[in-house]
Design a protein around this motif. Sequence first.
Motif, PDB file in Angstrom:
ATOM      1  N   ASN A  70       0.825  -1.212   0.000  1.00 31.51           N
ATOM      2  CA  ASN A  70       0.000   0.000   0.000  1.00 31.51           C
ATOM      3  C   ASN A  70       0.855   1.255   0.000  1.00 31.51           C
ATOM      4  O   ASN A  70       0.515   2.241  -0.650  1.00 31.51           O
ATOM      5  CB  ASN A  70      -0.902   0.030   1.238  1.00 31.51           C
ATOM      6  CG  ASN A  70      -2.235  -0.621   0.936  1.00 31.51           C
ATOM      7  OD1 ASN A  70      -2.557  -0.878  -0.219  1.00 31.51           O
ATOM      8  ND2 ASN A  70      -3.001  -0.882   1.975  1.00 31.51           N
ATOM      9  N   MET A  71       1.963   1.187   0.745  1.00 30.43           N
ATOM     10  CA  MET A  71       2.807   2.365   0.838  1.00 30.43           C
ATOM     11  C   MET A  71       3.310   2.753  -0.559  1.00 30.43           C
ATOM     12  O   MET A  71       3.303   3.922  -0.926  1.00 30.43           O
ATOM     13  CB  MET A  71       3.991   2.116   1.766  1.00 30.43           C
ATOM     14  CG  MET A  71       4.874   3.348   1.923  1.00 30.43           C
ATOM     15  SD  MET A  71       6.141   3.140   3.164  1.00 30.43           S
ATOM     16  CE  MET A  71       7.294   2.115   2.311  1.00 30.43           C
ATOM     17  N   PHE A  72       3.696   1.759  -1.335  1.00 30.41           N
ATOM     18  CA  PHE A  72       4.204   2.075  -2.672  1.00 30.41           C
ATOM     19  C   PHE A  72       3.075   2.448  -3.620  1.00 30.41           C
ATOM     20  O   PHE A  72       3.211   3.342  -4.458  1.00 30.41           O
ATOM     21  CB  PHE A  72       5.030   0.904  -3.216  1.00 30.41           C
ATOM     22  CG  PHE A  72       6.359   0.811  -2.532  1.00 30.41           C
ATOM     23  CD1 PHE A  72       7.395   1.674  -2.897  1.00 30.41           C
ATOM     24  CD2 PHE A  72       6.576  -0.088  -1.494  1.00 30.41           C
ATOM     25  CE1 PHE A  72       8.617   1.623  -2.247  1.00 30.41           C
ATOM     26  CE2 PHE A  72       7.794  -0.143  -0.844  1.00 30.41           C
ATOM     27  CZ  PHE A  72       8.817   0.715  -1.217  1.00 30.41           C
ATOM     28  N   VAL A 231      -4.343   8.233   7.701  1.00 29.06           N
ATOM     29  CA  VAL A 231      -4.969   6.918   7.576  1.00 29.06           C
ATOM     30  C   VAL A 231      -5.847   6.638   8.790  1.00 29.06           C
ATOM     31  O   VAL A 231      -6.998   6.180   8.661  1.00 29.06           O
ATOM     32  CB  VAL A 231      -3.895   5.831   7.428  1.00 29.06           C
ATOM     33  CG1 VAL A 231      -4.540   4.477   7.243  1.00 29.06           C
ATOM     34  CG2 VAL A 231      -2.979   6.153   6.276  1.00 29.06           C
ATOM     35  N   VAL A 232      -5.318   6.941   9.962  1.00 23.30           N
ATOM     36  CA  VAL A 232      -6.088   6.670  11.178  1.00 23.30           C
ATOM     37  C   VAL A 232      -7.413   7.437  11.173  1.00 23.30           C
ATOM     38  O   VAL A 232      -8.471   6.893  11.465  1.00 23.30           O
ATOM     39  CB  VAL A 232      -5.251   7.018  12.431  1.00 23.30           C
ATOM     40  CG1 VAL A 232      -6.113   6.979  13.689  1.00 23.30           C
ATOM     41  CG2 VAL A 232      -4.089   6.052  12.559  1.00 23.30           C
ATOM     42  N   ALA A 233      -7.346   8.714  10.771  1.00 20.70           N
ATOM     43  CA  ALA A 233      -8.556   9.534  10.810  1.00 20.70           C
ATOM     44  C   ALA A 233      -9.509   9.198   9.680  1.00 20.70           C
ATOM     45  O   ALA A 233     -10.725   9.229   9.850  1.00 20.70           O
ATOM     46  CB  ALA A 233      -8.178  11.013  10.741  1.00 20.70           C
ATOM     47  N   GLY A 240     -11.308  -3.678   6.719  1.00 22.10           N
ATOM     48  CA  GLY A 240     -10.373  -4.742   7.067  1.00 22.10           C
ATOM     49  C   GLY A 240      -9.016  -4.121   7.308  1.00 22.10           C
ATOM     50  O   GLY A 240      -8.880  -3.185   8.074  1.00 22.10           O
ATOM     51  N   VAL A 241      -7.998  -4.632   6.587  1.00 20.37           N
ATOM     52  CA  VAL A 241      -6.678  -4.014   6.669  1.00 20.37           C
ATOM     53  C   VAL A 241      -6.289  -3.463   5.302  1.00 20.37           C
ATOM     54  O   VAL A 241      -5.138  -3.207   5.030  1.00 20.37           O
ATOM     55  CB  VAL A 241      -5.607  -5.019   7.137  1.00 20.37           C
ATOM     56  CG1 VAL A 241      -5.863  -5.398   8.577  1.00 20.37           C
ATOM     57  CG2 VAL A 241      -5.567  -6.242   6.230  1.00 20.37           C
ATOM     58  N   SER A 242      -7.297  -3.231   4.426  1.00 16.86           N
ATOM     59  CA  SER A 242      -6.988  -2.934   3.026  1.00 16.86           C
ATOM     60  C   SER A 242      -6.304  -1.596   2.824  1.00 16.86           C
ATOM     61  O   SER A 242      -5.677  -1.378   1.806  1.00 16.86           O
ATOM     62  CB  SER A 242      -8.263  -2.994   2.188  1.00 16.86           C
ATOM     63  OG  SER A 242      -9.223  -2.118   2.740  1.00 16.86           O
ATOM     64  N   SER A 243      -6.443  -0.651   3.771  1.00 15.55           N
ATOM     65  CA  SER A 243      -5.740   0.618   3.588  1.00 15.55           C
ATOM     66  C   SER A 243      -4.667   0.810   4.649  1.00 15.55           C
ATOM     67  O   SER A 243      -4.329   1.918   5.018  1.00 15.55           O
ATOM     68  CB  SER A 243      -6.733   1.782   3.585  1.00 15.55           C
ATOM     69  OG  SER A 243      -7.371   1.861   4.841  1.00 15.55           O
ATOM     70  N   ASP A 244      -4.124  -0.292   5.129  1.00 18.84           N
ATOM     71  CA  ASP A 244      -3.061  -0.226   6.117  1.00 18.84           C
ATOM     72  C   ASP A 244      -1.772   0.335   5.508  1.00 18.84           C
ATOM     73  O   ASP A 244      -1.473   0.086   4.353  1.00 18.84           O
ATOM     74  CB  ASP A 244      -2.768  -1.652   6.622  1.00 18.84           C
ATOM     75  CG  ASP A 244      -2.748  -1.684   8.139  1.00 18.84           C
ATOM     76  OD1 ASP A 244      -2.946  -0.626   8.748  1.00 18.84           O
ATOM     77  OD2 ASP A 244      -2.539  -2.775   8.684  1.00 18.84           O
TER      78      ASP A 244
END
Lengths: 290, 365
Positions: A70-72, A231-233, A240-244
Amino acid sequence: MRRFLQRHMSQIALSPSLALIAIFLYGFIAYTAAVSTTNSKAFPRFDNFVGLEQYWRLLHTPRWHVAFTNMFLFGGLFLLVTISLGLVIAILIDQRIRAESFFRSIVMYPMAMSFVVTGIIWQWLLNPTLGIEVMVHQLGFTSFRLDWLTNPDTVIWALVVAAFWQGCGLVMALFLAGLRGIDEDIWKAAAIDGIPAWRVYVFIVIPMLAPVFLTVVVLLALSIVRSFDLVVALTNGGPGVSSDLPSVFMFDMAFRRTNLGLSAASAVVMLGTVLAILIPYLYAETRERA
Amino acid sequence: MIDIRVSNCNKSYGSLRVLKDINLEIERGEFIVLLGPSGCGKSTLLHIVAGLDRLSSGEIEIGGRDVTDVEPKDRDIAMVFQSYALYPTMSVRSNMEFGLRMRGKPMSEIRPLVEEKARMLHIDHLLDRRPSQLSGGQRQRVAIGRALVRDPKVFLFDEPLSNLDAKLRASMRTEIKKLHQSLGTTAIYVTHDQLEAMTLATRMVVMKAGEIQQIGKPEEVYHRPVNLFVADFLGNPGMNFMKGHLRLDGGRVSADVGAATLPLDGYAFEVAPVAGQAVVIGLRPESIQPASVQMSDGGAPYALTLKPILTEHTGSDNLVVLAMGEQEIVGKFPSDMLPKLGEPVAIGFDLSRVSVFDAESERRI
């Protein structure tokens, strides 16, 4: 004694801050690296050395893979969108328009907000029961759907849009400063040579902005690695964890799942990523100066 | 044949009038220098001829064609800038080629043309370098080369030598002059350097506060300035000014400047002199010499005995400050003649070179 003081005054004056940096910056980097080689849970413990096992576990944690990819993905899209649109906005503002400072302020204002506020604003805007979707429905377009926040495949775009909204001002300001720094005679020479404006931009002006591009890329890249509050806000990593993102993963492991060792390992990997970006940049910078 | 005609040209930025009713006719092949202090509107006038600035009212003609509303690229001009304005991301060759390529000229014609002009300017060995790898003088050659390959009807120069050091400036000046002599293209050249103006111009235009003060050949402007401003602006050290008033004794006119009465028998008055009229007498330092030195017209000088109060060596001459009653004047002595301070010496005034201005209107009379 006086001569000693005179000669070493600068070192003496700097030493307290150097000591603080050494302890609280480099000291704790080393501490984190040390923790990552232990089996620490809620509290750091050094009696349980496990070597690189935490890194091995990290490599086999699917959630970390999601976060790291996700980061990339987020980073690439964010860089592309922010740089291209930021440049376009800067070029538009550079056209000696009326009320320039008004438009400049509009673009710059989101920068004054914290990422948390940005995240909440966009959470509301993108919320299917509150925001843009409802507004468009009320206008009569009932088939309109804007489910970026609830769809794991598109949630990354919600992050990109919000981060762009916040980051665009800085990028625009940097590019605008670069554009304003270009010798006006170049434009005059091009006008006499009969070169159309878009060609001047593509072949002459944008290549001249290369140093600005470098600065922008490094600044944005660092903000990508650091991005946590947005991301947290906005999505809290979900659905799920899809935008972790790695920073969210690290926080979660350290403070919610009481797995300090794994969290420290992810922090070290993030530091490595930052250095991989930063070192070539610093190298290029110092070589240019020398 | 008139090549450029500027008629009743006005330019204002808001309430600020930068150019006031400028009229200028330039013959084909002339090298016109616009000279004036900063802010006099000389660069604005050049930009208007180039089409980079729009005029508020008036007309511009180039080669018999009204170009007032024509784009710069269609005016058949080329311009050289003070900052060179080379495209930094392109090689010297591309810099010179780009304008022609934009005009759709085939590369087979551009290549030899660029190489020919580069040889002419001695930059043919630099063609594959970037502008940043060149010295200031080389960059300015490239900028001139970029203008040359276009083979324009008119060359415009906007203070092209101001960024160069003194020595390079002098040699580039000579080269620009040679270039103009061999090409014969009409040129307009803006500068605030009077030496450049005097040496390059076939005619010079002295401007002040948006108005043309005087148009003429350099020697004409230098020796017969139309007003105090032009007289003061040209020459280094500046012209000596002596305040006084006119006397008419029979048919003979003279000027009483306090310490002396200067005869003005040979002076060609443009306006009939009036007795008692307050005037300023202008005389250049080179017309004030020791009485023993031969005058320019071979005649006997008007001699006075004055006290030197300061001397300055410039190498080629000695500048001598002389007390003349209440006023001070500067004379230019040969370098081997250095008067002793405080000891009166016989000074010769070459009054055939004198300029007389009305004290009130500041105009030449």
